[in-house]
Design an enzyme around this catalytic site. Structure first.
Site, PDB file in Angstrom:
ATOM      1  N   SER A  62       0.952  -1.156  -0.065  1.00  0.00           N
ATOM      2  CA  SER A  62      -0.017   0.106   0.074  1.00  0.00           C
ATOM      3  C   SER A  62       0.750   1.264   0.057  1.00  0.00           C
ATOM      4  O   SER A  62       1.908   1.148   0.445  1.00  0.00           O
ATOM      5  CB  SER A  62      -0.845   0.043   1.314  1.00  0.00           C
ATOM      6  N   ASP A  73      -2.181  14.314  16.913  1.00  0.00           N
ATOM      7  CA  ASP A  73      -1.308  15.239  17.997  1.00  0.00           C
ATOM      8  C   ASP A  73      -1.833  16.394  18.008  1.00  0.00           C
ATOM      9  O   ASP A  73      -2.299  16.979  17.152  1.00  0.00           O
ATOM     10  CB  ASP A  73       0.143  15.140  17.642  1.00  0.00           C
ATOM     11  N   PHE A  99      12.555  14.632  11.401  1.00  0.00           N
ATOM     12  CA  PHE A  99      11.298  14.175  11.486  1.00  0.00           C
ATOM     13  C   PHE A  99      11.319  12.849  12.530  1.00  0.00           C
ATOM     14  O   PHE A  99      10.557  12.653  13.237  1.00  0.00           O
ATOM     15  CB  PHE A  99      10.670  13.636  10.463  1.00  0.00           C
ATOM     16  N   HIS A 132       3.875  -0.869   3.882  1.00  0.00           N
ATOM     17  CA  HIS A 132       2.935   0.240   3.556  1.00  0.00           C
ATOM     18  C   HIS A 132       4.331   1.344   3.182  1.00  0.00           C
ATOM     19  O   HIS A 132       4.859   1.720   4.105  1.00  0.00           O
ATOM     20  CB  HIS A 132       2.579   0.548   4.395  1.00  0.00           C
TER      21      HIS A 132
END
Ligand SMILES: Cc1cc2nc3c(=O)[nH]c(=O)nc-3n(C[C@H](O)[C@H](O)[C@H](O)COP(=O)(O)OP(=O)(O)OC[C@H]3O[C@@H](n4cnc5c(N)ncnc54)[C@H](O)[C@@H]3O)c2cc1C
Length: 288
Positions: free
Chosen positions: A12, A105, A212, A262
Site C-alpha cells: 500500500s 497530535d 522528523f 506500506h
C-alpha cells in the site's frame, strides 16, 4: 477487505493531501507513475503536515473518481463526536470501506483533547456507529510511541486498540527489523493475530529524515546516521545508500513473512518505484 497473515503480501502507498493546484497536479502524476505497482490501497493522511479535513476528503474523493482504492486516515484529537460522526457518514455515503484510525497530535498550545483521548476510543466509536462497514487499520510503534509510559504499556495499549475493533495495523517506519519482529512476537504472545504491516520510509533527504525521526521517535541506527552524515551534500550517494538499505530492509521483512509493506511516499514516486523494482513488486503488471 480482510487481511490475514499467511496470505500474499499486501502493498500500500501513503500520500498527504496537497495544498495547491500544482500539488494536486503533481500528485495525479505520481499516482499514475505508481499504479503499475497495483497497491491494495492508497491511503491519505489527515491533519498531518498542516493538512485539513477538507484536504483529505477532496484527495480521497478525487482518487476514487480515478478508480483508485482510496483509504482516508481519520484522527480524532480535538474533535467532537458529532464532527467524527459526520466524517464517518460522509465516507459511507461515498462507499468508502477502509479507514486508518488515529489519535493524532494536538497542535502545541492547544489543551482541549476533544471527545476522544486515544485511538482505541475512536475505533470503538466507529464500530458503534457503523458496525462492520469499515476495515479499520490502526498505528503501531515497534520502537515505542514517544509518549508511552513504557514499552510494555505501549504494547498493552496497542492490544486494546485491536480489541476495540481494529482489523490490522501499519507501523511507524523503522530501520531496525529486530524491533519490528520483537513487537510482532510480543503482540502475538498477547493474543493479537491481526496483520501488522511494516511502514517503510524511503530516504530522500537525510537532514529532513533526521529531524522528523526526532519528533516521531523513530531511531536511525548509528551506522546509518554516520554514513549519511559523511556524504554531506553528495545527494547521489545519500540516494544510492538509502535505496540499498531500505530495499534490503524490505527484502528481509518479506523473506521472514511480513504481511506486506506500506510505503510513506511523501507524494514522490521515484524512490518507491525503484525499491519495488529491485524487490520485483509490480513486475508482472509492467510486463503484462
Ligand atoms: C501508519 C501511521 C499513520 C499516521 N497517520 C497520521 C495522520 O494521517 N494524521 C496525523 O495527524 N497523524 C498520523 N500519524 C501519527 C499519529 O497520529 C501519532 O503518532 C499520534 O501521536 C498517536 O496516534 P495513535 O493513533 O497511535 O494514538 P494512540 O494509539 O491513542 O496512542 C498514543 C499514545 O497514548 C498511549 N495510550 C493509549 N491509550 C492510552 C490510555 N488509555 N491511557 C494512557 N495512555 C494511552 C499509547 O501508549 C501512546 O503512547 C500516523 C502514524 C502512523 C504510524
Amino acid at each position: 477487505m480482510v487481511l490475514e497473515r499467511n496470505t500474499p503480501p499486501v502493498f500500500s502507498l501513503e500520500f498527504f493531501p496537497p495544498k495547491t493546484q500544482e500539488g494536486v497536479d503533481k500528485l495525479i502524476r505520481v499516482q499514475r507513475a505508481l499504479q503499475c505497482l497495483q497497491p491494495a490501497f492508497y491511503s491519505v493522511t489527515f491533519g498531518a503536515c498542516g493538512s485539513t479535513r477538507e484536504g483529505t476528503l477532496d484527495t480521497v474523493l478525487g482518487m476514487k473518481r480515478d478508480g483508485l482504492n482510496a483509504t482516508p486516515h481519520l484522527s480524532c484529537i480535538g474533535a467532537t463526536k458529532a464532527q467524527i460522526h459526520d466524517i464517518i457518514d460522509h465516507y459511507r455515503a461515498h462507499d468508502i470501506h477502509h479507514l486508518v484510525a488515529l489519535r493524532g497530535d494536538l497542535p502545541s498550545g492547544t489543551l482541549d483533547s476533544g471527545a476522544f483521548r486515544y485511538a482505541a476510543e475512536l475505533v470503538a466509536f466507529i464500530r458503534e456507529v457503523s458496525g462492520d462497514w469499515f476495515h479499520i487499520d490502526v498505528a503501531a510503534y515497534p520502537e515505542v510511541h514517544p509518549q508511552a509510559s513504557s514499552a510494555e504499556d505501549d504494547i498493552r495499549r496497542f492490544k486494546r486498540k485491536m480489541d476495540a475493533g481494529a482489523n490490522s495495523a501499519i507501523t511507524q517506519y523503522f530501520y531496525n527489523a529486530d524491533a519490528y519482529w520483537y513487537f510482532v512476537d510480543a503482540c502475538t504472545a498477547l493474543g493479537v493475530s491481526a496483520p501488522i504491516v511494516p511502514g517503510i520510509m524511503p530516504i530522500m533527504s537525510f537532514s529532513r529524515l533526521a529531524r522528523f525521526s526526532e519528533m516521531c521517535g523513530a531511531e536511525i541506527p548509528r551506522w546509518i546516521r554516520r554514513r549519511m552524515e559523511s556524504y554531506g551534500d553528495d545527494l547521489a550517494s545519500v540516494r544510492a545508500f538509502g535505496l540499498d538499505i531500505v530495499t534490503d530492509l524490505c527484502a528481509r521483512l518479506l523473506e521472514r513473512g511480513a504481511p506486506g509493506l506500506h510505503f510513506y511516499t511523501l507524494n514522490q514516486s521515484e524512490l518507491t518505484l525503484e525499491i519495488c523494482r529491485r524487490l520485483g513488486i509490480g513486475e508482472k503488471n509492467e510486463a503484462g
